[in-house]
Design an enzyme around this catalytic site. Structure first.
Site, PDB file in Angstrom:
ATOM      1  CB  CYS A   1      -0.873   0.017   1.240  1.00  0.00           C
ATOM      2  SG  CYS A   1      -1.722  -1.526   1.540  1.00  0.00           S
TER       3      CYS A   1
ATOM      4  CE  LYS B   1       9.146  -2.609  -8.899  1.00  0.00           C
ATOM      5  NZ  LYS B   1       9.542  -3.640  -9.876  1.00  0.00           N
TER       6      LYS B   1
HETATM    7  O1  M6R Z   1      11.910  -5.776  -4.191  1.00  0.00           O
HETATM    8  P1  M6R Z   1      12.346  -7.222  -4.233  1.00  0.00           P
HETATM    9  O2  M6R Z   1      13.398  -7.475  -5.251  1.00  0.00           O
HETATM   10  O3  M6R Z   1      12.725  -7.750  -2.890  1.00  0.00           O
HETATM   11  O4  M6R Z   1      11.044  -8.016  -4.686  1.00  0.00           O
HETATM   12  C1  M6R Z   1      11.036  -9.403  -4.754  1.00  0.00           C
HETATM   13  C2  M6R Z   1       9.829  -9.909  -5.522  1.00  0.00           C
HETATM   14  O5  M6R Z   1       8.644  -9.530  -4.888  1.00  0.00           O
HETATM   15  C3  M6R Z   1       9.819  -9.370  -6.964  1.00  0.00           C
HETATM   16  O6  M6R Z   1      10.992  -9.681  -7.640  1.00  0.00           O
HETATM   17  C4  M6R Z   1       8.615  -9.928  -7.746  1.00  0.00           C
HETATM   18  O7  M6R Z   1       8.766 -11.296  -7.945  1.00  0.00           O
HETATM   19  C5  M6R Z   1       8.473  -9.189  -9.076  1.00  0.00           C
HETATM   20  N1  M6R Z   1       7.100  -8.858  -9.318  1.00  0.00           N
HETATM   21  C6  M6R Z   1       8.973  -9.949 -10.232  1.00  0.00           C
HETATM   22  O8  M6R Z   1       8.807  -9.288 -11.441  1.00  0.00           O
END
Ligand code: M6R
Length: 610
Positions: A2, A605
């Site tokens: 959020c 995100k």
């Molecule tokens: O911000 P982070 O790299 O820790 O996030 C990890 C995952 O949530 C993130 O890579 C997610 O799998 C994406 N939506 C992939 O495109």
């Protein structure tokens, strides 16, 4: 997940808050709301709407609101479906206290029952609403005192911002597990969960740490702990440009971010490669030469796309630096009993630096005595502030929910680290130079792929209606296959699986028929000949083959239906080049299906809840 934004100043708060929400929309986006202070003692004015910020704007246009102090929120539902009622802000029974919250209140059930017994009326199904009523129950004229008393009863995580028209000249914010920062203006100040929300107004920010509360006024701010002892905080300057968080003429942030990769990779390497000596300089590791040379194992932990880059890092580190390396999902690592010694280096990889599972895994590794190293993109994020050392990715803000440029920068940062660790052990200068030169060549090679994006678009045309996909690769290209499959499923909603190519015959081969597109990541590397046999196995069963190759391959003649060539590089860097057509393929398929590429359903995100 959020997003929170708050403003206190002399301008009209509503446009500032709506603009801030739009910049936060990528974090979570099923509903949104805004509350403005409307005169001392009068009820706080709140508007909420299900859906995009545009729906909230329409609700405000119908019944305008005024005020120069307010808070706003964009929601990613956890407790209760996305609807107007469950959207934040949540107000108390008197309508004079309004609150927005990121995180999860774990003991909201008993708190709600206790509050209902004492006469509080609840209107939503959310965990957050208990906070508004707890503040109400504790309020005695001073908002920060009430917030402290309320938070003492709460278990769980929160980033909150609260206003009360009975103590109107402040916004009170507090953090435990969900990021918050204060934006410093002149005669006006801000609170936000993400710097993007306030970047149009200020670059001076103060990051709150867990257990801290901020009292934000027009002319200043105070940060204290929950015993109300003042905490001295440093001010950080944000270097991003506003155009980095805008689409800049592209249809989607994802496409813009894919196209930026020659630059972002260059930025990840800037000042770090010493090609002549086959070496890399990584200033922020905070590890002595002794510690670097005496590591007995490396654990890399991450989630999602970052976990895929971790798998590539594992292969690089074991092959070239000869240190035992394990990769763990952060969400699993934190709840098991891993073997960690004081010679363990725990590398945590995160674009956002705020992923709850990754942060918790890093804290657990630290608690067990490991040194921690963050590979993080978001400067000033929680992981970047809590790790022992780090390598910033410098890929710039990534707004599209599907991670693209962060992934390639992560792999490059891991290659730089491999070079450093390898050269401190038995990697020869010749090998080091070979890796450094291959790294240097990447930006131009990526550009040459991007210049042929229309070739990938044509392949996407042929497969936009597919319902399943398999992605296969071996060695370094197996994690690339996993990443290709993840990209496709998250933005196009097509079921896709990544597999080591040779594992296919142990099960997934049963799925192969004329309806099953199979993407082979098959550049000319040390396992290429083995992959050819796997291509043959698919073709023999009528599967449709899309191959990512790196040169003319007579052995593939007649076995593939579509081909896209990437430039030749060393084995360990193939995933960087292969990622580009895979990203483009999913982008074009999702766009052709008319889907919301930047904000796919159900996703956020930055996943700041467990
Ligand atoms: O911000 P982070 O790299 O820790 O996030 C990890 C995952 O949530 C993130 O890579 C997610 O799998 C994406 N939506 C992939 O495109």
């Amino acid at each position: 997940m959020c997003g929170i934004v708050g403003y206190i100043g002399t301008r009209k708060a509503q446009p500032v808050l709506i603009e801030g929400l739009k910049r936060l929309e990528y974090r979570g986006y099923d509903s949104a709301g805004v509350s403005l202070m409307n005169g001392k003692g009068s009820p706080v004015d709140t508007r909420k709407a299900k859906g995009k910020i545009a729906m909230l704007e329409a609700a405000i246009a119908e019944r305008p609101i005024e005020g120069s102090t307010g808070i706003a929120h964009t929601r990613w539902a956890t407790h209760g479906p996305p609807n107007e009622c469950n959207a934040h802000p949540h107000v108390d029974c008197t309508g004079t206290i309004s609150l927005v919250h990121n995180g999860i209140i774990e003991n909201y059930g008993p708190l709600r029952a206790m509050l209902q017994k004492t006469g509080h009326t609840f209107v939503s199904e959310t965990d957050t609403e208990v906070l508004a009523h707890l503040v109400e129950a504790a309020f005695d004229g001073n908002l920060e005192d009430a917030v402290v008393d309320a938070l003492a009863l709460v278990e769980g995580t929160y980033g909150i911002a609260v206003i009360s028209s009975n103590d109107p000249d402040k916004i009170v914010a507090a953090r435990k597990g969900s990021p918050l920062l204060i934006g410093i203006g002149e005669g006006e100040n801000y609170i936000a969960s993400d710097v993007a929300a306030i970047l149009a107004h200020t670059r001076q920010v103060v990051y709150l740490d867990d257990g801290e509360m901020a009292i934000i006024r027009r002319d200043g701010y105070t940060v204290c702990d929950l015993d109300q002892q003042i905490v001295k905080k440093g001010v950080s300057r944000i270097d991003w440009d506003l155009d980095e968080i805008e689409k800049g003429g592209f249809d989607h942030f994802m496409l813009k971010e894919i196209m930026e990769q020659p630059t972002t990779i260059t930025n990840t390497m800037r000042g770090r490669l010493v090609t002549e000596e086959g070496f890399s300089k990584l200033g922020g590791l905070n590890l002595t030469m002794d510690e670097l040379q005496n590591l007995d194992q490396i654990i890399i932990t991450a989630c999602g796309t970052s976990w895929h880059s971790a798998l590539i890092g594992e292969l690089m580190i074991e092959e070239h630096a000869r240190i035992r390396c394990e990769v763990e999902y952060a969400s699993e690592f934190r709840y098991r009993n891993p073997i960690v010694t004081d010679k363990t280096l725990c590398i945590v990889i995160s674009q956002s630096g705020e992923t709850a599972d990754t942060l918790a895994a890093m804290r657990e590794a630290k608690r067990r005595g490991a040194k921690t190293l963050g590979l993080v993109n978001q400067v000033g994020s929680t992981i970047a502030r809590e790790d022992d050392g780090g390598i910033y990715l410098h890929a710039g803000p990534e707004i599209g929910v599907a991670s693209t440029k962060a992934f390639t920068s992560q792999v490059v940062a891991l290659a730089l680290l491999t070079l450093k660790l390898g050269r401190l052990r038995d990697m020869s200068v010749v090998k080091g130079r070979e890796i450094a030169q291959a790294l240097e060549a990447l930006p131009a090679q990526i550009q040459s792929i991007l210049d042929r994006a229309s070739e990938v678009e044509k392949i996407a045309d042929a497969f936009a209606d597919a319902t399943n996909f398999l992605y296969l690769g071996r060695g370094y290209n197996f994690p690339a296959a996993l990443e290709g499959a993840l990209k496709l499923k998250e933005i196009s909603y097509i079921h896709a699986e990544g597999y080591p190519a040779a594992e296919m015959k142990h099960g997934p081969i049963a799925l192969i028929d004329a309806e099953m597109p199979v993407v082979f990541i098959a550049p000319h590397d040390s396992v290429f000949d083995k992959v050819v046999s796997n291509v043959q196995e698919v073709k023999a069963r009528g599967g449709r083959v899309i191959a990512i190759t790196s040169r003319e391959e007579p052995s593939l003649e007649g076995k593939i239906d579509y081909e896209f060539r990437i430039p030749q590089t060393i084995d360990m860097l193939n995933p960087v080049l292969a990622a580009i057509p895979l990203q483009l393929l999913s982008y074009y398929i999702a766009a052709k299906r008319g889907l919301n590429v930047d904000q796919p359903r159900n996703l956020a995100k930055s996943v700041t809840v467990e």
